[in-house]
Design an enzyme around this catalytic site. Structure first.
Site, PDB file in Angstrom:
ATOM      1  N   HIS A 152       7.627  32.194  22.019  1.00 23.44           N
ATOM      2  CA  HIS A 152       7.983  30.801  22.266  1.00 23.44           C
ATOM      3  C   HIS A 152       9.297  30.692  23.048  1.00 23.44           C
ATOM      4  O   HIS A 152       9.733  31.658  23.671  1.00 23.44           O
ATOM      5  CB  HIS A 152       8.043  30.020  20.947  1.00 23.44           C
ATOM      6  CG  HIS A 152       6.814  30.186  20.108  1.00 23.44           C
ATOM      7  ND1 HIS A 152       5.579  29.724  20.479  1.00 23.44           N
ATOM      8  CD2 HIS A 152       6.634  30.799  18.905  1.00 23.44           C
ATOM      9  CE1 HIS A 152       4.683  30.020  19.553  1.00 23.44           C
ATOM     10  NE2 HIS A 152       5.297  30.692  18.595  1.00 23.44           N
TER      11      HIS A 152
ATOM     12  N   GLU B 183      10.931  28.710  14.518  1.00 24.86           N
ATOM     13  CA  GLU B 183      10.446  30.057  14.795  1.00 24.86           C
ATOM     14  C   GLU B 183      11.053  30.623  16.075  1.00 24.86           C
ATOM     15  O   GLU B 183      11.396  31.807  16.135  1.00 24.86           O
ATOM     16  CB  GLU B 183       8.919  30.067  14.914  1.00 24.86           C
ATOM     17  CG  GLU B 183       8.360  31.448  15.129  1.00 24.86           C
ATOM     18  CD  GLU B 183       6.951  31.456  15.638  1.00 24.86           C
ATOM     19  OE1 GLU B 183       6.513  32.532  16.105  1.00 24.86           O
ATOM     20  OE2 GLU B 183       6.287  30.405  15.604  1.00 24.86           O
TER      21      GLU B 183
ATOM     22  N   HIS C 222       7.461  37.390  16.166  1.00 23.30           N
ATOM     23  CA  HIS C 222       7.070  36.060  15.709  1.00 23.30           C
ATOM     24  C   HIS C 222       7.274  35.923  14.208  1.00 23.30           C
ATOM     25  O   HIS C 222       7.497  36.899  13.494  1.00 23.30           O
ATOM     26  CB  HIS C 222       5.592  35.806  16.005  1.00 23.30           C
ATOM     27  CG  HIS C 222       5.256  35.714  17.453  1.00 23.30           C
ATOM     28  ND1 HIS C 222       5.286  34.532  18.148  1.00 23.30           N
ATOM     29  CD2 HIS C 222       4.897  36.660  18.345  1.00 23.30           C
ATOM     30  CE1 HIS C 222       4.950  34.754  19.412  1.00 23.30           C
ATOM     31  NE2 HIS C 222       4.721  36.044  19.560  1.00 23.30           N
TER      32      HIS C 222
ATOM     33  N   GLU D  48       4.262  39.411  12.925  1.00 19.28           N
ATOM     34  CA  GLU D  48       4.411  38.139  12.225  1.00 19.28           C
ATOM     35  C   GLU D  48       5.230  38.460  10.975  1.00 19.28           C
ATOM     36  O   GLU D  48       4.708  38.939   9.972  1.00 19.28           O
ATOM     37  CB  GLU D  48       3.048  37.545  11.864  1.00 19.28           C
ATOM     38  CG  GLU D  48       2.185  37.184  13.063  1.00 19.28           C
ATOM     39  CD  GLU D  48       2.624  35.905  13.763  1.00 19.28           C
ATOM     40  OE1 GLU D  48       3.622  35.291  13.320  1.00 19.28           O
ATOM     41  OE2 GLU D  48       1.984  35.512  14.752  1.00 19.28           O
TER      42      GLU D  48
END
Length: 296
Positions: A84, A121, A176, A254
């Site tokens: 992101h 995040e 992430h 993750e």
């Protein structure tokens, strides 16, 4: 079968963003009830997320003179992809653009998840990625980041994958944190499944990279394997362009579930993030050292 070719000379430590500000695609998910998380849906970040808007100058390559690296990872190149970006929330039209992801067309990026307290995040990804870069550089690796700060938009999955390919990376990781159901806890590693013409040449080394990162992350952080997604902390997927378009071994981390209060407390803790970064560096180091032993 595609062949990895290293760039001549020393790879830049932070890759430049393209002028068109192409965007990023993530595996991260938003809360979707008790079902399987949807990779394309995520809440917008809060302005109070405490994101670091200024890039740490270490590893920027600005004004650096070429020096020979020393350490156990000298001669290797690692690409770190912080998922992101801080400006994505204000660029909905750009990040919703459809791009070719190796299995069809998909939205170029999402905003990313956030904790109930508003810790985003994208800020987590950027912070851990810088810490991971520092740990790997301390071991002698050349490190390339796919974005240079946390206030821009993108880059897109096509550019993120291309950065790793052009750098001739020995390993690549996309950092992430997930946004699954609030009842779910734990971390998982996503690796590329076999997709003919795309990942058939990197699927096996990526599997070994995933195993090494999973083991080191579990040992170093004490974080449990996800109990709401994946299997034993591992997930093979063919729907993520960041993996499908890679020509080098690559995985997604993750690191935890931002929607879960216990995981969120860890993710927001700078000391835990440092342990997370060091643990990932250890896992990548194991993979790279094992590759050298086999070649020798």
């Amino acid at each position: 079968m595609r062949t990895k070719t290293a760039l001549p000379g020393k790879a830049p430590r932070i890759a430049p963003l393209v002028a068109a500000a192409v965007l990023a695609l993530s595996a991260c998910t938003a809360v979707s009830g008790g079902g399987t998380p949807d990779p394309s849906a995520a809440p917008a970040p809060s302005a109070s997320d405490g994101s670091d808007a200024t890039a740490d100058e270490r590893g920027s390559g600005a004004g650096d003179e070429a020096t020979e690296s020393t350490g156990p990872l000298a001669g290797t190149t690692v690409v770190i992809d912080p998922g992101h970006n801080g400006g994505n929330a204000d660029a909905s039209e750009e990040i919703s653009e459809l791009v070719e992801a190796g299995h069809g067309r998909k939205a170029c990026d999402t905003v990313g998840a956030e904790t109930a307290d508003g810790y985003s995040e994208h800020a987590f990804n950027w912070d851990v990625s810088k810490r991971l870069r520092d740990s790997l550089e301390d071991e002698g690796a050349e490190v390339v980041l796919t974005r240079e700060d946390n206030e821009g938009v993108g880059p897109c999955i096509t550019e993120r994958a291309a950065i790793g390919n052009e750098a001739g990376a020995d390993a690549a990781i996309s950092v992430h944190a997930d946004g699954g159901p609030s009842s779910g806890r734990g971390f998982h590693i996503i690796r590329p499944g076999e997709l003919d013409g795309y990942t058939d040449d990197i699927a096996e080394p990526s599997r070994r990279l995933a195993l090494d990162v999973r083991s080191a992350f579990e040992e170093g952080t004490g974080q449990q394997r996800a109990d709401y997604i994946a299997e034993d902390g591992l997930d093979a997927r063919t729907d993520l362009g960041g993996l499908n378009l890679s020509d080098v071994p690559k995985v997604f981390l993750e690191a935890g579930n931002m929607s879960n209060s216990a995981d969120a407390a860890d993710l927001a803790d700078p000391e835990w993030r440092q342990k997370a970064a060091e643990s990932v560096a250890e896992g990548i180091g194991r993979f790279l050292r094992e590759g050298e032993e086999k070649e020798g």
